[in-house]
Design a protein around this motif. Sequence first.
Motif, mmCIF file in Angstrom:
data_model
loop_
_atom_site.group_PDB
_atom_site.id
_atom_site.type_symbol
_atom_site.label_atom_id
_atom_site.label_comp_id
_atom_site.label_asym_id
_atom_site.label_seq_id
_atom_site.Cartn_x
_atom_site.Cartn_y
_atom_site.Cartn_z
ATOM 1 N N PHE A 192 0.893 -1.238 0.170
ATOM 2 C CA PHE A 192 0.188 0.152 0.020
ATOM 3 C C PHE A 192 0.714 1.253 0.114
ATOM 4 C CE2 PHE A 192 0.540 -1.157 4.544
ATOM 5 C CZ PHE A 192 1.086 0.071 4.991
ATOM 6 N N SER A 193 0.246 2.437 -0.381
ATOM 7 C CA SER A 193 1.090 3.611 -0.245
ATOM 8 C C SER A 193 0.385 5.023 0.101
ATOM 9 C CB SER A 193 1.521 3.742 -1.895
ATOM 10 O OG SER A 193 2.698 4.626 -1.899
ATOM 11 N N MET A 194 0.815 5.655 0.981
ATOM 12 C CA MET A 194 0.173 6.833 1.356
ATOM 13 C C MET A 194 1.107 7.950 0.688
ATOM 14 S SD MET A 194 -0.895 5.584 5.396
ATOM 15 C CE MET A 194 0.558 5.313 5.847
ATOM 16 N N LEU A 195 0.458 8.904 0.157
ATOM 17 C CA LEU A 195 1.064 10.029 -0.384
ATOM 18 C C LEU A 195 0.511 11.373 0.277
ATOM 19 C CD1 LEU A 195 0.953 9.390 -4.061
ATOM 20 C CD2 LEU A 195 2.383 8.462 -2.362
ATOM 21 N N ILE A 196 1.297 12.231 0.995
ATOM 22 C CA ILE A 196 0.842 13.291 1.605
ATOM 23 C C ILE A 196 1.560 14.565 1.123
ATOM 24 C CG2 ILE A 196 0.650 14.568 4.108
ATOM 25 C CD1 ILE A 196 -0.293 11.548 3.788
ATOM 26 N N TYR A 197 0.711 15.344 0.707
ATOM 27 C CA TYR A 197 1.175 16.470 -0.118
ATOM 28 C C TYR A 197 2.090 16.181 -1.262
ATOM 29 C CZ TYR A 197 4.189 17.556 3.809
ATOM 30 O OH TYR A 197 5.139 17.661 4.764
ATOM 31 N N PRO A 198 1.744 15.274 -2.047
ATOM 32 C CA PRO A 198 2.844 14.639 -3.002
ATOM 33 C C PRO A 198 3.349 15.738 -3.954
ATOM 34 C CG PRO A 198 0.719 13.716 -3.459
ATOM 35 C CD PRO A 198 0.432 14.324 -2.231
ATOM 36 N N ALA A 199 4.380 15.533 -4.561
ATOM 37 C CA ALA A 199 4.957 16.685 -5.882
ATOM 38 C C ALA A 199 5.413 16.015 -7.024
ATOM 39 C CB ALA A 199 5.791 17.554 -5.299
ATOM 40 N N TYR A 200 5.314 16.533 -8.054
ATOM 41 C CA TYR A 200 5.924 15.906 -9.251
ATOM 42 C C TYR A 200 5.210 14.830 -10.035
ATOM 43 C CZ TYR A 200 9.623 18.488 -6.493
ATOM 44 O OH TYR A 200 10.476 19.490 -5.766
ATOM 45 N N LEU A 201 4.052 14.664 -9.681
ATOM 46 C CA LEU A 201 3.448 13.646 -10.230
ATOM 47 C C LEU A 201 2.364 14.097 -11.612
ATOM 48 C CD1 LEU A 201 1.767 11.977 -6.957
ATOM 49 C CD2 LEU A 201 4.039 11.583 -8.377
ATOM 50 N N ASP A 202 2.654 15.275 -12.057
ATOM 51 C CA ASP A 202 2.101 15.899 -13.194
ATOM 52 C C ASP A 202 2.982 16.486 -14.025
ATOM 53 O OD1 ASP A 202 2.824 17.853 -11.458
ATOM 54 O OD2 ASP A 202 0.987 19.183 -11.587
ATOM 55 N N LYS A 203 3.943 15.456 -14.369
ATOM 56 C CA LYS A 203 4.951 16.373 -15.357
ATOM 57 C C LYS A 203 4.730 15.876 -16.735
ATOM 58 C CE LYS A 203 7.636 18.213 -12.316
ATOM 59 N NZ LYS A 203 7.614 19.770 -12.227
ATOM 60 N N GLY A 204 3.494 15.155 -17.039
ATOM 61 C CA GLY A 204 3.143 15.006 -18.498
ATOM 62 C C GLY A 204 2.739 16.106 -19.238
ATOM 63 N N LYS A 205 2.254 16.003 -20.425
ATOM 64 C CA LYS A 205 1.823 17.235 -21.297
ATOM 65 C C LYS A 205 0.830 17.895 -20.577
ATOM 66 C CE LYS A 205 0.456 18.108 -25.982
ATOM 67 N NZ LYS A 205 0.178 17.475 -27.357
ATOM 68 N N ASP A 206 0.477 18.939 -20.764
ATOM 69 C CA ASP A 206 -0.589 19.964 -20.039
ATOM 70 C C ASP A 206 -0.910 19.460 -18.514
ATOM 71 O OD1 ASP A 206 -1.001 20.995 -22.551
ATOM 72 O OD2 ASP A 206 -2.076 19.388 -23.395
ATOM 73 N N ARG A 207 0.400 19.228 -17.927
ATOM 74 C CA ARG A 207 0.210 18.993 -16.700
ATOM 75 C C ARG A 207 -0.816 17.534 -16.282
ATOM 76 N NH1 ARG A 207 -1.768 23.606 -12.954
ATOM 77 N NH2 ARG A 207 -0.528 22.622 -11.262
ATOM 78 N N SER A 208 -0.457 16.631 -17.278
ATOM 79 C CA SER A 208 -1.088 15.313 -16.808
ATOM 80 C C SER A 208 -0.106 14.644 -16.166
ATOM 81 C CB SER A 208 -1.375 14.788 -18.275
ATOM 82 O OG SER A 208 -0.270 14.389 -19.084
ATOM 83 N N ILE A 209 -0.287 13.160 -16.088
ATOM 84 C CA ILE A 209 0.502 12.302 -14.936
ATOM 85 C C ILE A 209 1.837 12.087 -15.870
ATOM 86 C CG2 ILE A 209 -0.498 10.178 -16.393
ATOM 87 C CD1 ILE A 209 -0.065 8.715 -13.482
ATOM 88 N N THR A 210 2.863 12.062 -14.678
ATOM 89 C CA THR A 210 4.255 11.832 -15.093
ATOM 90 C C THR A 210 4.305 10.762 -15.801
ATOM 91 O OG1 THR A 210 4.761 13.126 -13.166
ATOM 92 C CG2 THR A 210 6.553 11.829 -14.131
ATOM 93 N N PRO A 211 4.927 10.882 -17.136
ATOM 94 C CA PRO A 211 5.076 9.418 -18.044
ATOM 95 C C PRO A 211 5.806 8.390 -17.283
ATOM 96 C CG PRO A 211 5.490 11.461 -19.240
ATOM 97 C CD PRO A 211 5.435 11.916 -17.904
ATOM 98 N N GLU A 212 6.562 8.696 -16.410
ATOM 99 C CA GLU A 212 7.330 7.443 -15.793
ATOM 100 C C GLU A 212 6.635 6.751 -14.762
ATOM 101 O OE1 GLU A 212 11.103 7.253 -12.494
ATOM 102 O OE2 GLU A 212 10.027 9.007 -12.818
ATOM 103 N N LEU A 213 5.304 7.038 -14.703
ATOM 104 C CA LEU A 213 4.364 6.233 -13.615
ATOM 105 C C LEU A 213 3.730 5.339 -14.399
ATOM 106 C CD1 LEU A 213 3.291 9.241 -11.209
ATOM 107 C CD2 LEU A 213 5.093 7.840 -10.961
ATOM 108 N N VAL A 214 4.096 4.167 -14.508
ATOM 109 C CA VAL A 214 3.475 3.292 -15.197
ATOM 110 C C VAL A 214 2.233 2.449 -14.557
ATOM 111 C CG1 VAL A 214 3.772 1.134 -16.661
ATOM 112 C CG2 VAL A 214 5.449 2.760 -16.408
ATOM 113 N N LEU A 215 1.159 2.464 -14.921
ATOM 114 C CA LEU A 215 -0.263 1.953 -14.319
ATOM 115 C C LEU A 215 -0.438 0.440 -14.778
ATOM 116 C CD1 LEU A 215 -2.368 5.089 -13.696
ATOM 117 C CD2 LEU A 215 -0.416 4.549 -12.362
ATOM 118 N N SER A 216 -0.529 -0.478 -14.066
ATOM 119 C CA SER A 216 -1.149 -1.745 -14.607
ATOM 120 C C SER A 216 -1.986 -2.107 -13.866
ATOM 121 C CB SER A 216 0.267 -2.641 -14.459
ATOM 122 O OG SER A 216 0.366 -2.607 -12.952
ATOM 123 N N ASN A 217 -2.453 -3.334 -13.734
ATOM 124 C CA ASN A 217 -3.666 -3.878 -13.121
ATOM 125 C C ASN A 217 -3.485 -4.564 -11.699
ATOM 126 O OD1 ASN A 217 -2.585 -6.374 -13.848
ATOM 127 N ND2 ASN A 217 -3.800 -7.072 -15.190
#
Length: 285
Positions: A192-217
């Motif tokens: 599990f993961s808890m993020l408190i005031y996280p930063a740098y997760l919106d580095k994609g185009k037009d402030r979308s999700i950072t491309p490095e963050l790979v989402l799987s099932n």
Amino acid sequence: MMNQNIRLIFQTIIFLLFTAILQAQTNNLIYLWPDKVPNERMEKQLPVQTDNTSGNVTRITDVTNPALVVFKPEKSNNSGVGILICPGGGYNILAIDKEGYEIAEWLNKLGYTAFVLQYRVPNKQLGALNDIQRAIRVVRNNAKKYNLDAEKIGLIGFSAGGSLCARASTRFTIDSYPKTDAIDQLSCKPNFSMLIYPAYLDKGKDRSITPELVLSNNIPPFFIFGTADDPYGNSSLVFTQALRDNGTPIELHLLPKGGHGYGIRPGNIAAETWPNLAKKWLLER
């Protein structure tokens, strides 16, 4: 001259306290890399405390020998849960007390065993990812020693530490360093993961999700807390939306005010709110 003397005395006291803490924790320190540290050119040395103590925060930098500082509760809640803590600091420093040791003490009061991660800084994001992947494996390898369940190892991160937790929670199928021993054969996926005031997760185009963050099932469940007036607040929203679209269990809390970098210290509505919400979420896990 008087003000300079007072400031020097204050900084000396802070340094001595910090040194005393490090000495007291020597027996509870786990160095992550017994041999060469991957993707590290500097020799192993003790971290450096910066001269900046503004906000009554102890900041360390020049981490070249990454480690876990272990905090064991006086009375365990017998849940088998172990939690790694990732302090923030813009990947330049670590706010080691405000977003590390103080969080560990809070978790201890709840009966959890906590591990404060001293990951590599400054400006070593690959090294930091190496360190957190290794740290999860090290804790998992020592689960019996600390009376933990190897399948109940989670993360909590603040600001850049939240970014690091998100990276570890989405990139666990990709080894960021060559395997070196039996510990590296263990999974580096957090439960599990808890993020408190996280930063740098919106580095994609037009402030979308950072491309490095790979989402799987099979992304682990997330607890995310932030505020609308946080300059990095878009990270919480963008990442939550991506997790929701992915079908990942997610709980988001967003307060109107609170800013950024408040840790768990009293006097800030956000700092006084998130711990109870996180406590409840942990119990429900």
